[in-house]
Scaffold this motif. Structure first.
Motif, short mmCIF file in Angstrom:
data_model
loop_
_atom_site.label_atom_id
_atom_site.label_comp_id
_atom_site.label_asym_id
_atom_site.label_seq_id
_atom_site.Cartn_x
_atom_site.Cartn_y
_atom_site.Cartn_z
N TYR A 60 34.58 53.69 22.69
CA TYR A 60 35.19 52.88 21.58
C TYR A 60 35.54 51.66 22.11
O TYR A 60 35.98 50.94 21.05
N LEU A 61 35.83 51.54 23.18
CA LEU A 61 36.28 50.26 23.72
C LEU A 61 35.12 49.36 24.56
O LEU A 61 35.20 48.42 24.93
N SER A 62 33.88 49.98 24.33
CA SER A 62 32.66 49.58 24.99
C SER A 62 31.93 48.55 23.88
O SER A 62 31.27 48.98 23.08
N MET A 63 32.29 47.31 24.18
CA MET A 63 31.86 46.16 23.38
C MET A 63 30.21 46.19 23.23
O MET A 63 29.52 46.04 22.11
N GLU A 64 29.68 46.13 24.47
CA GLU A 64 28.26 46.14 24.67
C GLU A 64 27.51 47.34 23.62
O GLU A 64 26.45 46.86 23.19
N ASN A 88 41.07 42.81 19.12
CA ASN A 88 40.65 41.92 20.43
C ASN A 88 39.73 40.73 19.98
O ASN A 88 38.61 41.01 19.44
N ALA A 89 40.32 39.68 20.39
CA ALA A 89 39.77 38.29 19.84
C ALA A 89 38.33 38.15 20.57
O ALA A 89 37.34 37.50 20.04
N LYS A 90 38.17 38.60 21.92
CA LYS A 90 36.85 38.57 22.52
C LYS A 90 35.94 39.38 21.67
O LYS A 90 34.72 38.79 21.60
N PHE A 91 36.23 40.61 21.45
CA PHE A 91 34.98 41.36 20.48
C PHE A 91 34.88 40.48 19.05
O PHE A 91 33.45 40.48 18.85
N ALA A 92 35.73 40.03 18.35
CA ALA A 92 35.43 39.31 17.30
C ALA A 92 34.55 38.24 17.62
O ALA A 92 33.89 37.78 16.92
N GLN A 93 34.85 37.42 18.77
CA GLN A 93 34.05 36.21 19.17
C GLN A 93 32.44 36.74 19.18
O GLN A 93 31.79 35.93 18.97
N ILE A 94 32.49 37.69 20.10
CA ILE A 94 31.30 38.10 20.32
C ILE A 94 30.25 38.56 19.11
O ILE A 94 29.22 38.24 19.14
N GLU A 108 39.80 33.29 16.66
CA GLU A 108 40.77 31.96 17.26
C GLU A 108 42.29 32.56 16.42
O GLU A 108 43.33 32.51 17.18
N VAL A 109 42.07 33.27 15.32
CA VAL A 109 43.66 33.56 14.55
C VAL A 109 44.10 34.93 15.30
O VAL A 109 45.23 34.77 15.66
N ILE A 110 43.13 35.70 15.90
CA ILE A 110 43.45 36.95 16.36
C ILE A 110 44.24 36.58 17.87
O ILE A 110 45.17 37.37 18.37
N GLU A 111 43.45 35.72 18.42
CA GLU A 111 44.05 35.32 19.71
C GLU A 111 45.54 34.45 19.54
O GLU A 111 46.28 34.74 20.40
N LYS A 112 45.51 33.90 18.69
CA LYS A 112 46.87 33.01 18.47
C LYS A 112 47.84 33.90 18.18
O LYS A 112 49.19 33.89 18.66
N MET A 113 47.71 34.89 17.22
CA MET A 113 48.77 35.77 16.75
C MET A 113 48.96 36.78 17.58
O MET A 113 49.92 37.70 17.62
N GLY A 114 47.76 37.10 18.68
CA GLY A 114 47.99 38.23 19.56
C GLY A 114 48.91 37.90 20.79
O GLY A 114 49.46 38.70 21.18
N ASP A 115 48.94 36.64 21.08
CA ASP A 115 50.09 36.18 21.89
C ASP A 115 51.30 35.87 21.26
O ASP A 115 51.57 35.04 20.43
N LYS A 116 52.23 36.92 21.51
CA LYS A 116 53.45 37.16 20.84
C LYS A 116 54.24 35.73 20.97
O LYS A 116 54.96 35.38 20.05
N ALA A 117 54.05 35.16 22.20
CA ALA A 117 55.01 34.06 22.42
C ALA A 117 54.37 32.84 21.67
O ALA A 117 55.33 32.12 20.84
#
Length: 451
Positions: A60-64, A88-94, A108-117
């Motif tokens: 279930y975590l195997s993107m490929e 997972n921003a990488k999965f959405a991007q792929i 881009e939104v997943i990555e931005k909001m996934g970084d809590k800081a």
């Protein structure tokens, strides 16, 4: 609208998505691990493909492997559900690069909001209230301690890239800060592969209140009320309800406006949730954004009558929201109990195994979201949640009574569950009176709490 969707998940959420797709006339593709060969979602989908061994990293975590099945079956979109690759921003991007719609926000939104800081910084810029804390992420304990001294104890140490209660520790004084920081950081590195942390003021005895929203590609953002998710064990939710009885209509309006600000600040599309801490004075603070459908979304569906999964699929396909803010009205009260195959008396130890007898309740205002059945063997490799029991009543008192009645009907034999523990919580006078905060379980059921 799509013709075919691949569901990159398992269990009850995969079943939930398949049912929504059926009602929309969309064909479905299921993926499964070898441990899930007999799982219900593989039987309900139009097509099902094994993608690997039991461990999540091999399936279930195997993107490929997931993407290969999506392309081979001519699926047009992938619904990630919750957990696994859903944030997972990488999965959405792929997916985007492969010409597949990711049913969720942009990478881009997943990555931005996934970084809590970074999410905190974005919210501060959008004038959404946040808990006082570090403005930038930290990695070293000595520097973090200096910042914690400035904020004032107690403080919460959190993983910048985390969730599910992992990588979180409370430091009550300067003396214990470094030890707690190192424990939280190691846990973050093990769970998320990233030891970047941030520090925020610890809000004592808060309520955990989250606002459900959904946004389309045309700039429309609508909120669908709030959920009180304060009943938690080690930051893991157990019981959720909507609406939150502790807030007024005025507070609800303010929280909804803040949630809309947050979503618009990042150009959000799809279903999402803004999580707030509500303190004893009635002030609320942004905690984080979940860029996916939530486990507890059914309580919102019960009080609004809106199918969030269907709407999520529609907006992903390019349609406008089928309703406006003025169409949303909260009717009655809904409660959800997460029934897990675990033993509360033994530190909530997971209890996988074969279900030898199963009975679930029904009737007006009772809903079951599950993927288990008589004879089903719960595998030991995944989350222990097996049933979501949801009820709806004309008010909170009625909903509590209905839930107590419904829980009393649930029969799961062959494995140990937390049903009795849920029953004890619902019958507790403080719960029934609505006096619940995130410390409810440690305060009243301390003998069950593990660290």
């Amino acid at each position: 609208m799509y013709n075919k969707i691949l569901i990159a998940n398992r269990g009850e959420i995969a079943v939930r998505i398949i049912r929504a797709c059926r009602e929309l006339g969309i064909s479905t593709v299921a993926v499964y691990s070898k441990a899930d060969m007999e799982a219900l979602h593989t039987q309900l989908a139009d097509e099902a493909f094994c993608i690997g061994e039991a461990l999540s990293k091999d399936s279930y975590l195997s993107m490929e492997r997931i993407l290969s099945v999506a392309i081979a079956t001519n699926a047009e979109a992938i619904h990630p559900g919750f957990g696994f690759l859903s944030e997972n921003a990488k999965f959405a991007q792929i997916c985007e690069k492969c010409g597949l719609d990711f049913i969720g926000p942009s990478s881009e939104v997943i990555e931005k909001m996934g970084d809590k800081a970074e999410a905190r910084a974005t919210m501060m810029k959008a004038k959404v209230p946040v808990v006082p804390g570090t403005k930038t992420p930290v990695f070293y304990a000595d520097k973090a301690k200096n910042l914690a001294n400035e904020i004032g104890y107690p403080v919460m140490i959190k993983a910048a890239y985390g969730g599910g209660g992992k990588g979180m520790r409370i430091a009550k004084s300067e003396n214990e800060f470094e030890g707690q920081f190192q424990v939280a950081q190691r846990e973050a590195e093990n769970a998320f592969g990233n030891g970047t942390m941030y520090i925020e003021k610890y809000v004592s005895n808060p309520k955990h209140v989250e606002v459900q929203l959904i946004a389309d590609k045309f700039g429309n953002v609508v909120t669908l009320g709030e959920r009180d998710c304060s009943i938690q064990r080690n930051h893991q939710k157990m019981i959720e309800e909507s609406p939150c009885v502790a807030i007024s209509d005025k507070q609800r309006k303010k929280m909804s406006e803040a949630a809309v600000k947050a979503a618009k600040a990042v150009g959000y599309e799809s279903a999402g949730t803004i999580e707030f801490l509500l303190d004893e004075n009635g002030d609320f603070y942004f905690m984080e954004m979940n860029t996916r459908i939530q486990v507890e979304h059914p309580v919102t569906e019960m009080v609004t009558g809106i199918d969030l999964i269907k709407e999520q699929i529609r907006v992903a396909s390019g349609e406008k929201l089928s309703f406006s803010q003025s169409d949303v009205a909260l009717k009655g009260h809904a409660i959800e109990c997460r029934i897990n195959a675990e033993n509360p008396e033994k530190g909530f130890r997971p209890c996988p195994g074969k279900i030898t007898q199963l009975h679930v309740p029904g009737g007006n205002g009772v809903r079951i979201d599950s993927a288990v059945y008589n004879g089903y063997t719960i595998p030991p490799y995944y989350d222990s949640m097996i049933i979501k029991l949801i009820v709806h009543g004309e008010d909170r008192k009625t909903a509590i009574r209905k839930m107590i009645s419904a829980l009393g009907e649930v029969v799961v034999e062959g494995v140990t569950t937390n049903i009795d523990f849920q029953y004890d919580i619902l019958n507790h006078s403080e719960f029934q009176n609505g006096y619940i905060t995130t410390d409810f379980i440690p305060k009243y059921f301390g003998e069950y709490v593990t660290h």
